[in-house]
Design a protein around this motif. Structure first.
Motif, mmCIF file in Angstrom:
data_model
loop_
_atom_site.group_PDB
_atom_site.id
_atom_site.type_symbol
_atom_site.label_atom_id
_atom_site.label_comp_id
_atom_site.label_asym_id
_atom_site.label_seq_id
_atom_site.Cartn_x
_atom_site.Cartn_y
_atom_site.Cartn_z
ATOM 1 N N LEU A 51 -5.071 0.195 7.402
ATOM 2 C CA LEU A 51 -5.217 -0.105 8.832
ATOM 3 C C LEU A 51 -6.471 0.510 9.455
ATOM 4 C CD1 LEU A 51 -1.467 -0.134 9.841
ATOM 5 C CD2 LEU A 51 -3.092 -1.997 10.199
ATOM 6 N N LEU B 219 -9.228 -1.812 11.350
ATOM 7 C CA LEU B 219 -9.498 -1.630 12.779
ATOM 8 C C LEU B 219 -10.812 -0.900 13.025
ATOM 9 C CD1 LEU B 219 -7.560 -2.797 14.898
ATOM 10 C CD2 LEU B 219 -6.341 -2.300 12.812
ATOM 11 N N HIS C 208 -12.075 2.052 11.826
ATOM 12 C CA HIS C 208 -12.075 3.512 11.971
ATOM 13 C C HIS C 208 -12.278 4.150 10.603
ATOM 14 C CE1 HIS C 208 -10.601 3.167 16.068
ATOM 15 N NE2 HIS C 208 -9.583 2.435 15.662
ATOM 16 N N TYR D 294 -5.685 8.308 13.535
ATOM 17 C CA TYR D 294 -5.329 7.275 12.562
ATOM 18 C C TYR D 294 -5.460 7.720 11.104
ATOM 19 C CZ TYR D 294 -5.717 4.674 16.917
ATOM 20 O OH TYR D 294 -5.583 4.245 18.211
ATOM 21 N N ARG E 176 -3.494 9.328 9.693
ATOM 22 C CA ARG E 176 -2.115 9.238 9.193
ATOM 23 C C ARG E 176 -1.872 7.938 8.418
ATOM 24 N NH1 ARG E 176 -1.644 11.208 14.664
ATOM 25 N NH2 ARG E 176 -0.528 13.189 14.801
ATOM 26 N N GLU E 177 -2.734 6.962 8.593
ATOM 27 C CA GLU E 177 -2.479 5.647 7.982
ATOM 28 C C GLU E 177 -3.440 5.333 6.838
ATOM 29 O OE1 GLU E 177 -1.075 2.733 10.805
ATOM 30 O OE2 GLU E 177 -1.518 4.104 12.442
ATOM 31 N N LYS F 231 -2.281 3.606 3.309
ATOM 32 C CA LYS F 231 -0.838 3.310 3.312
ATOM 33 C C LYS F 231 -0.521 1.863 2.940
ATOM 34 C CE LYS F 231 1.382 6.932 5.492
ATOM 35 N NZ LYS F 231 2.321 7.745 4.782
ATOM 36 N N ILE F 232 -1.027 0.921 3.729
ATOM 37 C CA ILE F 232 -0.665 -0.476 3.427
ATOM 38 C C ILE F 232 -1.866 -1.253 2.914
ATOM 39 C CG2 ILE F 232 1.292 -0.564 5.011
ATOM 40 C CD1 ILE F 232 -0.623 -2.249 6.870
ATOM 41 N N GLN G 219 -1.337 -11.144 14.726
ATOM 42 C CA GLN G 219 -1.303 -9.966 13.863
ATOM 43 C C GLN G 219 -1.782 -8.691 14.562
ATOM 44 O OE1 GLN G 219 -1.735 -9.363 9.218
ATOM 45 N NE2 GLN G 219 -3.719 -9.668 10.135
ATOM 46 N N ASN G 220 -2.445 -8.844 15.699
ATOM 47 C CA ASN G 220 -2.814 -7.692 16.540
ATOM 48 C C ASN G 220 -3.799 -6.724 15.915
ATOM 49 O OD1 ASN G 220 -1.081 -8.346 18.787
ATOM 50 N ND2 ASN G 220 0.633 -7.807 17.464
ATOM 51 N N GLU G 221 -4.615 -7.184 14.978
ATOM 52 C CA GLU G 221 -5.612 -6.274 14.436
ATOM 53 C C GLU G 221 -7.003 -6.710 14.898
ATOM 54 O OE1 GLU G 221 -4.377 -6.372 10.380
ATOM 55 O OE2 GLU G 221 -2.550 -5.299 10.903
ATOM 56 N N VAL H 69 8.275 -12.661 5.706
ATOM 57 C CA VAL H 69 9.374 -12.469 6.649
ATOM 58 C C VAL H 69 10.703 -12.994 6.098
ATOM 59 C CG1 VAL H 69 9.264 -14.611 7.996
ATOM 60 C CG2 VAL H 69 9.684 -12.433 9.163
ATOM 61 N N ALA I 191 9.983 -6.193 1.287
ATOM 62 C CA ALA I 191 10.566 -5.960 2.612
ATOM 63 C C ALA I 191 10.658 -4.457 2.870
ATOM 64 C CB ALA I 191 11.943 -6.597 2.709
ATOM 65 N N MET I 192 10.406 -3.671 1.835
ATOM 66 C CA MET I 192 10.556 -2.221 1.969
ATOM 67 C C MET I 192 9.259 -1.446 1.830
ATOM 68 S SD MET I 192 14.020 -2.120 -0.149
ATOM 69 C CE MET I 192 13.635 -3.744 -0.715
ATOM 70 N N ARG J 232 5.758 4.733 -4.197
ATOM 71 C CA ARG J 232 5.303 5.826 -3.333
ATOM 72 C C ARG J 232 3.837 6.124 -3.608
ATOM 73 N NH1 ARG J 232 8.512 7.465 1.027
ATOM 74 N NH2 ARG J 232 10.628 6.950 0.452
#
Lengths: 574, 136
Positions: free
Chosen positions: A129, A133, A135, A142, A144-145, A148-149, A217-219, A345, A382-383, A495
């Motif tokens: 992220l 975005l 950064h 941020y 923290r991210e 991650k994804i 998607q708001n990015e 989804v 989904a997880m 993880r």
């Protein structure tokens, strides 16, 4: 004998559609009611996910207005309903392209090599992220991210590590990046150049579809006008720097996952594609120089037949819009090449093994619909980010569709299906209406600023939620066929390694310490000057490319643009 | 004053753009008669706590689908503590692995709602557990 001949003549004069209509009328009166008397219909009304009513049965009468050549035609020919290539998968199968990205570049690079070793045929990158975005990894909030994804990419140093050992001239790469696509695309070109791979050899796509960020998607970072101009900059620059690379991958995937129906997914996606191209034309760029490299990305949801029809309708409508509205003349401008991802989804946390079945059915629909490339979701998505084991099942699913089902052995097998053809036409018409409705509002950008599109998607999401909660729609394992034991099947969750953030921050520091600072500062100053003068057709990509070569970071480049353009403040509707 | 609506802040911390769930939950709570403030995306822990204070909310719902739920929830809880807020009902929703849900509850999160949760269950939980509104 004339008396016997006459009715036959009459029968011959009657069209196939009329005969079918008469037969259907008779069947509705004589045959169907008896069945429904014995067993009542499962629902009062049947409809697709887009609320298109579904009849019991379809006949030639439902497709009588369709011209077999003008509307359906042959594969590889206008209007491309049947596919963009003549031979489709009998020659080259679709690209098995699993999106991957997590941790540092080295972590994702290892996953790439794992996927390639198991039969993947194209790469696709998810960025984290902060990168998406604009950064850097040392951002005070941020960080923290980081990783991650998606994979953390601060500078071209990371991009080199990401593609280490990957033959860039031979394999296509998709970059899932939007608001910060311009510097990341430049990184891809610079990595190749620094490795001695000519830009003309590079294939792949950048997602680079900012409009669906505002709608779904708001990015986003910058306001729409400057963002769209930046997209056009990449198209114009890409046509020369990486002529075989698709600089824009107009995406319905996220719009659909955010709650839109198939009609909304089609209408909003094609409307976005038109917006970019019409902006390019307004800047004096010939549509035929950029249209051939605009590609698409659709979602593949559970509504099997509607989704097959959706892909066919998308191709036909795009071809017609390019020809009629943009005035494109080259065949390559008219054909819509698309990537498909099975619907994230639709995956459930409950009874996660069921997701394998969902993904397999969706993958089959994507192939029957004629996709050029496919990502199959993993059962655990989904997880979390998928585990190696789960992603292997996803790749194997595509291989089963390709090698075991026979679905790839004939081109467009659903052509001529009364129902699928009728649905294809219905989807084309309804999505064309939505495009025209948005035109009437002053275009997609106005409809976004107004909050109309966001509200419409939120409303569709809400309707689907209500349908599930009322039990009108059954989701296996969620509101039907639930396990008594809620804990369900334990599956291994991926993880991330501890220490990714610290290692990434250290590399960022090192990059800044070792670069030629004067060159980096000069590049950012030049970019600021260029951005201040943007909006009059001035292409910023040369400045961005130089900044990337000078080891400036994604954060520095995007901050420079933020200074000049400001940030987009959305209306939050629900 | 027993019929004052329950006030809920639905927040999206960090850079995660997945807001379908947050919006659907916000709408269901509003339909259930609650007063809902949706922060929109890109909230920092500071801006979330500021909204909670400004709105004098009884409930905070944090929505996260980007894997950073532990980091942001910890930061929000720390800030709440610094502001002396101890009666806020904090809920987390999104893609939260089971073991993380256990840890979130240890942090003081009242409940974690995963994918597939009926909105009615969230409404019910809030009605049963929201603290009484404080009046000055």
């Amino acid at each position: 004998m004339a008396t016997l001949e006459e009715p036959r003549e009459e029968l011959r004069a009657e069209s196939a559609a009329d005969r079918a209509r008469r037969a259907e009328d008779r069947w509705r009166k004589e045959r169907l009611p008896g069945d429904y008397e014995r067993v009542a219909p499962r629902r009062e009304q049947f409809a697709t996910g887009s609320s298109i009513p579904i009849k019991d049965v379809y006949t030639p009468a439902d497709v009588e207005d369709l011209d077999p050549l003008e509307d359906i035609g042959l594969p590889g020919e206008y209007p491309y309903t049947r596919g963009v290539h003549a031979s489709m998968y009998r020659g080259k199968p679709w690209t098995i392209r699993q999106v991957a990205g997590f941790g540092q570049a080295e972590d994702t690079n290892r996953r790439y090599k794992y996927l390639l070793a198991h039969g993947e045929t194209g790469l696709s990158t998810d960025f984290d992220l902060p990168t998406l975005l604009g950064h850097d990894s040392d951002h005070p909030v941020y960080h923290r991210e980081v990783g991650k994804i998606g994979v953390a990419v601060d500078s071209v140093v990371d991009a080199h590590a990401l593609f280490e050992g990957i033959p860039l001239a031979e394999i296509s790469t998709s970059l899932t990046i939007n608001a910060s696509a311009a510097p990341v695309m430049a990184m891809y070109a610079v990595v190749a150049d620094e490795l001695g791979v000519p830009g003309a050899k590079l294939t792949g796509t950048a997602q680079n579809d900012i409009l669906k960020e505002y709608t779904a998607q708001n990015e986003f970072i910058f306001p729409p006008e400057q963002s769209i101009d930046l997209v056009v900059d990449t198209m114009e620059w890409g046509a020369k720097a990486m002529p075989r690379f698709n600089p824009v991958n107009v995406s319905g995937y996220h719009i659909r996952d955010a709650g839109a129906t198939a009609v909304e997914e089609l209408g909003l996606t094609l409307s976005a594609g038109l917006t970019y191209l019409e902006r390019a034309v307004a800047r004096g760029i010939q549509p035929d120089t950029v249209a051939p490299r605009v590609s698409f990305f659709f979602n593949l949801a559970n509504d099997f037949l509607e989704e097959i029809a959706k892909l066919r309708a998308a191709r036909r409508l795009w071809a017609r819009l390019m020809k009629e509205r943009l005035g494109c003349t080259e065949a390559r401008s008219l054909l819509m090449r698309t990537h498909v991802q099975t619907a994230g989804v639709s995956l459930t946390v409950q009874q996660p093994l069921n997701n394998i079945a969902r993904v397999a059915i969706q993958a089959l629909a994507a192939v029957l619909g004629g996709t050029q490339s496919l990502h199959t979701n993993s059962l655990d998505e989904a997880m979390a980010i998928p585990s190696e084991e789960a992603v292997k099942v996803a790749v194997r699913t595509q291989q089963i569709v390709l090698h075991e089902t026979g679905a790839a052995d004939v081109v467009d097998p659903f052509a001529g299906s009364y129902y699928v053809e009728s649905l294809t036409t219905e989807l084309e018409e309804r999505s064309r209406e939505l495009i025209e409705q948005i035109d009437g509002m002053g275009g997609l950008v106005e409809a976004i600023k107004d909050g109309y599109v966001q509200q419409r998607i939120a409303d569709s999401a809400w309707e689907q939620q209500v349908a599930v909660e009322k039990g009108d729609k059954v989701i296996v394992g969620v509101n039907g066929f639930r396990d008594e034991d809620e804990a369900g099947t334990p599956i291994e969750i991926f993880r991330l390694d501890e220490g990714v953030v610290e290692r990434q921050m250290a590399r960022l520091k090192d990059t800044k310490r070792t670069r030629e600072e004067a060159r980096a500062a000069r590049a950012l100053r030049a970019l600021a000057v260029g951005a201040g003068a943007s909006g009059n057709g001035r292409n910023l990509m040369p400045e961005i490319e130089e900044a990337v070569r000078a080891r400036c970071t994604v954060g520095e480049i995007c901050d420079t643009l933020r200074e000049e353009w400001g940030e987009f403040k959305p209306v939050s509707v629900f | 004053m027993a019929d004052m609506p329950i006030k809920v802040v639905v927040a999206k911390p960090g850079l995660d753009g997945h807001d379908r769930g947050a919006k659907v939950v916000a709408r269901s709570l509003r339909d259930a008669g609650m007063e809902v403030v949706y922060t929109g995306v890109f909230q920092s822990p500071e801006s979330i706590v500021k909204t909670v204070l400004q709105e004098d909310a009884q409930v905070l719902g944090i929505s996260s689908l980007s894997g950073a739920h532990m980091e942001y929830t910890e930061a929000v809880k720390d800030l709440l503590e610094q502001h002396g807020i101890d009666d806020l009902l904090v809920l987390v929703g999104g893609t939260i692995p089971d073991e993380d849900a256990v840890q979130l509850k240890q942090l003081g999160v009242a409940e974690v709602f995963g994918p597939g949760t009926p909105t009615a269950a969230i409404v019910e939980f809030i009605r049963a557990n929201a603290p009484a509104r404080t009046f000055s």
